[in-house]
Design a protein around this motif. Structure first.
Motif, PDB file in Angstrom:
ATOM      1  N   PRO A 113      30.446   6.270 -23.146  1.00  0.00           N
ATOM      2  CA  PRO A 113      31.842   6.571 -22.861  1.00  0.00           C
ATOM      3  C   PRO A 113      32.058   7.476 -21.650  1.00  0.00           C
ATOM      4  O   PRO A 113      31.219   8.307 -21.323  1.00  0.00           O
ATOM      5  CB  PRO A 113      32.334   7.271 -24.128  1.00  0.00           C
ATOM      6  CG  PRO A 113      31.151   7.598 -24.930  1.00  0.00           C
ATOM      7  CD  PRO A 113      29.967   6.870 -24.383  1.00  0.00           C
ATOM      8  N   ARG A 114      33.176   7.288 -21.033  1.00  0.00           N
ATOM      9  CA  ARG A 114      33.579   8.146 -19.917  1.00  0.00           C
ATOM     10  C   ARG A 114      33.682   9.600 -20.370  1.00  0.00           C
ATOM     11  O   ARG A 114      33.305  10.516 -19.642  1.00  0.00           O
ATOM     12  CB  ARG A 114      34.929   7.649 -19.384  1.00  0.00           C
ATOM     13  CG  ARG A 114      35.526   8.508 -18.292  1.00  0.00           C
ATOM     14  CD  ARG A 114      36.873   7.933 -17.871  1.00  0.00           C
ATOM     15  NE  ARG A 114      37.568   8.837 -16.980  1.00  0.00           N
ATOM     16  CZ  ARG A 114      38.862   8.776 -16.737  1.00  0.00           C
ATOM     17  NH1 ARG A 114      39.600   7.836 -17.297  1.00  0.00           N
ATOM     18  NH2 ARG A 114      39.426   9.638 -15.930  1.00  0.00           N
ATOM     19  N   SER A 115      34.163   9.810 -21.568  1.00  0.00           N
ATOM     20  CA  SER A 115      34.317  11.172 -22.092  1.00  0.00           C
ATOM     21  C   SER A 115      32.979  11.852 -22.327  1.00  0.00           C
ATOM     22  O   SER A 115      32.891  13.073 -22.314  1.00  0.00           O
ATOM     23  CB  SER A 115      35.092  11.138 -23.411  1.00  0.00           C
ATOM     24  OG  SER A 115      34.392  10.368 -24.376  1.00  0.00           O
ATOM     25  N   ASN A 116      31.939  11.071 -22.562  1.00  0.00           N
ATOM     26  CA  ASN A 116      30.623  11.602 -22.905  1.00  0.00           C
ATOM     27  C   ASN A 116      29.533  10.828 -22.168  1.00  0.00           C
ATOM     28  O   ASN A 116      28.760  10.101 -22.791  1.00  0.00           O
ATOM     29  CB  ASN A 116      30.390  11.501 -24.414  1.00  0.00           C
ATOM     30  CG  ASN A 116      31.413  12.250 -25.209  1.00  0.00           C
ATOM     31  OD1 ASN A 116      32.538  11.793 -25.377  1.00  0.00           O
ATOM     32  ND2 ASN A 116      31.036  13.419 -25.689  1.00  0.00           N
ATOM     33  N   PRO A 117      29.443  10.991 -20.851  1.00  0.00           N
ATOM     34  CA  PRO A 117      28.424  10.249 -20.106  1.00  0.00           C
ATOM     35  C   PRO A 117      26.998  10.647 -20.492  1.00  0.00           C
ATOM     36  O   PRO A 117      26.062   9.905 -20.223  1.00  0.00           O
ATOM     37  CB  PRO A 117      28.714  10.598 -18.642  1.00  0.00           C
ATOM     38  CG  PRO A 117      29.502  11.862 -18.690  1.00  0.00           C
ATOM     39  CD  PRO A 117      30.256  11.846 -19.989  1.00  0.00           C
ATOM     40  N   ASP A 118      26.849  11.785 -21.175  1.00  0.00           N
ATOM     41  CA  ASP A 118      25.546  12.228 -21.663  1.00  0.00           C
ATOM     42  C   ASP A 118      25.317  11.806 -23.109  1.00  0.00           C
ATOM     43  O   ASP A 118      24.401  12.286 -23.772  1.00  0.00           O
ATOM     44  CB  ASP A 118      25.424  13.743 -21.544  1.00  0.00           C
ATOM     45  CG  ASP A 118      26.546  14.481 -22.271  1.00  0.00           C
ATOM     46  OD1 ASP A 118      27.562  13.843 -22.641  1.00  0.00           O
ATOM     47  OD2 ASP A 118      26.415  15.700 -22.464  1.00  0.00           O
ATOM     48  N   GLY A 119      26.133  10.887 -23.592  1.00  0.00           N
ATOM     49  CA  GLY A 119      26.029  10.424 -24.973  1.00  0.00           C
ATOM     50  C   GLY A 119      26.194   8.931 -25.084  1.00  0.00           C
ATOM     51  O   GLY A 119      26.263   8.210 -24.088  1.00  0.00           O
ATOM     52  N   VAL A 120      26.261   8.498 -26.323  1.00  0.00           N
ATOM     53  CA  VAL A 120      26.421   7.085 -26.644  1.00  0.00           C
ATOM     54  C   VAL A 120      27.512   6.971 -27.700  1.00  0.00           C
ATOM     55  O   VAL A 120      27.557   7.771 -28.632  1.00  0.00           O
ATOM     56  CB  VAL A 120      25.100   6.491 -27.189  1.00  0.00           C
ATOM     57  CG1 VAL A 120      25.270   5.035 -27.582  1.00  0.00           C
ATOM     58  CG2 VAL A 120      23.981   6.638 -26.173  1.00  0.00           C
ATOM     59  N   GLY A 121      28.376   5.984 -27.553  1.00  0.00           N
ATOM     60  CA  GLY A 121      29.371   5.681 -28.572  1.00  0.00           C
ATOM     61  C   GLY A 121      28.898   4.471 -29.353  1.00  0.00           C
ATOM     62  O   GLY A 121      28.773   3.389 -28.789  1.00  0.00           O
ATOM     63  N   ILE A 122      28.586   4.667 -30.630  1.00  0.00           N
ATOM     64  CA  ILE A 122      28.153   3.530 -31.440  1.00  0.00           C
ATOM     65  C   ILE A 122      29.325   3.014 -32.263  1.00  0.00           C
ATOM     66  O   ILE A 122      30.164   3.785 -32.732  1.00  0.00           O
ATOM     67  CB  ILE A 122      26.944   3.878 -32.330  1.00  0.00           C
ATOM     68  CG1 ILE A 122      27.250   4.997 -33.317  1.00  0.00           C
ATOM     69  CG2 ILE A 122      25.733   4.224 -31.473  1.00  0.00           C
ATOM     70  CD1 ILE A 122      26.140   5.249 -34.327  1.00  0.00           C
ATOM     71  N   ASN A 123      29.392   1.717 -32.401  1.00  0.00           N
ATOM     72  CA  ASN A 123      30.482   1.071 -33.120  1.00  0.00           C
ATOM     73  C   ASN A 123      30.155   1.087 -34.612  1.00  0.00           C
ATOM     74  O   ASN A 123      29.174   0.467 -35.031  1.00  0.00           O
ATOM     75  CB  ASN A 123      30.631  -0.366 -32.613  1.00  0.00           C
ATOM     76  CG  ASN A 123      31.803  -1.082 -33.229  1.00  0.00           C
ATOM     77  OD1 ASN A 123      32.258  -0.742 -34.311  1.00  0.00           O
ATOM     78  ND2 ASN A 123      32.278  -2.101 -32.529  1.00  0.00           N
ATOM     79  N   PRO A 124      30.955   1.780 -35.443  1.00  0.00           N
ATOM     80  CA  PRO A 124      30.653   1.842 -36.868  1.00  0.00           C
ATOM     81  C   PRO A 124      30.704   0.478 -37.551  1.00  0.00           C
ATOM     82  O   PRO A 124      30.060   0.279 -38.577  1.00  0.00           O
ATOM     83  CB  PRO A 124      31.722   2.789 -37.427  1.00  0.00           C
ATOM     84  CG  PRO A 124      32.824   2.756 -36.425  1.00  0.00           C
ATOM     85  CD  PRO A 124      32.183   2.507 -35.094  1.00  0.00           C
ATOM     86  N   ASN A 125      31.421  -0.472 -36.964  1.00  0.00           N
ATOM     87  CA  ASN A 125      31.464  -1.819 -37.525  1.00  0.00           C
ATOM     88  C   ASN A 125      30.161  -2.575 -37.293  1.00  0.00           C
ATOM     89  O   ASN A 125      29.952  -3.629 -37.882  1.00  0.00           O
ATOM     90  CB  ASN A 125      32.630  -2.612 -36.920  1.00  0.00           C
ATOM     91  CG  ASN A 125      33.953  -2.025 -37.332  1.00  0.00           C
ATOM     92  OD1 ASN A 125      34.167  -1.707 -38.496  1.00  0.00           O
ATOM     93  ND2 ASN A 125      34.838  -1.837 -36.376  1.00  0.00           N
ATOM     94  N   HIS A 150      44.470  14.516 -22.805  1.00  0.00           N
ATOM     95  CA  HIS A 150      43.978  14.570 -24.180  1.00  0.00           C
ATOM     96  C   HIS A 150      42.508  14.988 -24.278  1.00  0.00           C
ATOM     97  O   HIS A 150      42.078  15.504 -25.309  1.00  0.00           O
ATOM     98  CB  HIS A 150      44.176  13.210 -24.863  1.00  0.00           C
ATOM     99  CG  HIS A 150      43.922  13.236 -26.328  1.00  0.00           C
ATOM    100  ND1 HIS A 150      44.780  13.825 -27.224  1.00  0.00           N
ATOM    101  CD2 HIS A 150      42.885  12.795 -27.050  1.00  0.00           C
ATOM    102  CE1 HIS A 150      44.284  13.717 -28.434  1.00  0.00           C
ATOM    103  NE2 HIS A 150      43.125  13.091 -28.363  1.00  0.00           N
ATOM    104  N   LEU A 151      41.741  14.785 -23.227  1.00  0.00           N
ATOM    105  CA  LEU A 151      40.295  15.028 -23.272  1.00  0.00           C
ATOM    106  C   LEU A 151      39.948  16.438 -23.750  1.00  0.00           C
ATOM    107  O   LEU A 151      39.191  16.607 -24.709  1.00  0.00           O
ATOM    108  CB  LEU A 151      39.665  14.775 -21.899  1.00  0.00           C
ATOM    109  CG  LEU A 151      38.159  14.965 -21.823  1.00  0.00           C
ATOM    110  CD1 LEU A 151      37.443  13.954 -22.702  1.00  0.00           C
ATOM    111  CD2 LEU A 151      37.690  14.867 -20.386  1.00  0.00           C
ATOM    112  N   GLN A 157      34.123  15.911 -26.185  1.00  0.00           N
ATOM    113  CA  GLN A 157      33.013  16.170 -25.265  1.00  0.00           C
ATOM    114  C   GLN A 157      31.868  16.938 -25.912  1.00  0.00           C
ATOM    115  O   GLN A 157      30.716  16.732 -25.558  1.00  0.00           O
ATOM    116  CB  GLN A 157      33.503  16.904 -24.031  1.00  0.00           C
ATOM    117  CG  GLN A 157      34.308  15.990 -23.111  1.00  0.00           C
ATOM    118  CD  GLN A 157      34.751  16.710 -21.869  1.00  0.00           C
ATOM    119  OE1 GLN A 157      35.393  17.750 -21.957  1.00  0.00           O
ATOM    120  NE2 GLN A 157      34.410  16.157 -20.724  1.00  0.00           N
ATOM    121  N   LYS A 158      32.143  17.785 -26.875  1.00  0.00           N
ATOM    122  CA  LYS A 158      31.082  18.567 -27.510  1.00  0.00           C
ATOM    123  C   LYS A 158      30.187  17.694 -28.396  1.00  0.00           C
ATOM    124  O   LYS A 158      29.070  18.100 -28.713  1.00  0.00           O
ATOM    125  CB  LYS A 158      31.677  19.710 -28.326  1.00  0.00           C
ATOM    126  CG  LYS A 158      32.434  19.279 -29.566  1.00  0.00           C
ATOM    127  CD  LYS A 158      33.026  20.440 -30.315  1.00  0.00           C
ATOM    128  CE  LYS A 158      33.800  19.893 -31.522  1.00  0.00           C
ATOM    129  NZ  LYS A 158      34.577  20.897 -32.179  1.00  0.00           N
TER     130      LYS A 158
END
Length: 162
Positions: A113-125, A150-151, A157-158
């Protein structure tokens, strides 16, 4: 207390510069190991998520069209088990978000995600059935239509920090 698990070796993908593939993932005591992937099984991953995980429901242009939900985890809590070669990447607007999807079935089981370039967004579905029962999911709204405003107040981000 931390727990370590390593994804099984082998299986798909080119491995060309893929920072996520085959890494050891560190799991904290209050986290559970989950597994997931795309519909056809070409893309598989493991992640460590909080037992009480926040699922972000974003209304930005792309998330709204895909009905995208995501659990943000630090990069160190995610490992691609197979399928690097099956992944395609879509970028738009600022180009910071990397929307990764399976070339075979089209499912986006995770992205950066743009909000968390140091992370990964996993889809719970896209969690395996056994993993779904291991976590309690709490949904929060992310106002992606007013992204910059809103960010800071969202606290998202945390979530990608160790």
């Amino acid at each position: 207390v931390t727990h370590r698990f390593s994804p099984p070796s082998g299986g798909g993908g080119s491995g060309r510069g893929e920072r996520l593939r085959g890494r050891e993932v560190v799991r904290m005591a209050d986290e559970v190991e989950v597994a997931g992937g795309c519909h056809c099984g070409a893309v598989r991953w493991v992640a460590a998520v909080p037992r009480d995980a926040v699922v972000w429901d974003c209304n930005c242009s792309i998330c709204a069209m895909k009905a995208n939900l995501h659990i943000v985890v630090p990069l160190a809590r995610f490992s691609l088990r197979r399928g690097n070669g099956a992944l395609a990447t879509y970028r738009f607007n600022t180009g910071r978000a990397r929307h990764r999807f399976c070339r075979v079935c089209g499912v986006q089981s995770f992205y950066h995600p743009r909000s968390n370039p140091d992370g990964v967004g996993i889809n719970p579905n896209c969690l395996d059935a056994a993993s779904r029962g291991a976590v309690h999911l709490v949904t929060k709204q992310f106002d992606g239509q007013n992204w910059e405003a809103h960010l800071a107040k969202s606290g998202i981000q945390k979530l990608s920090k160790l």
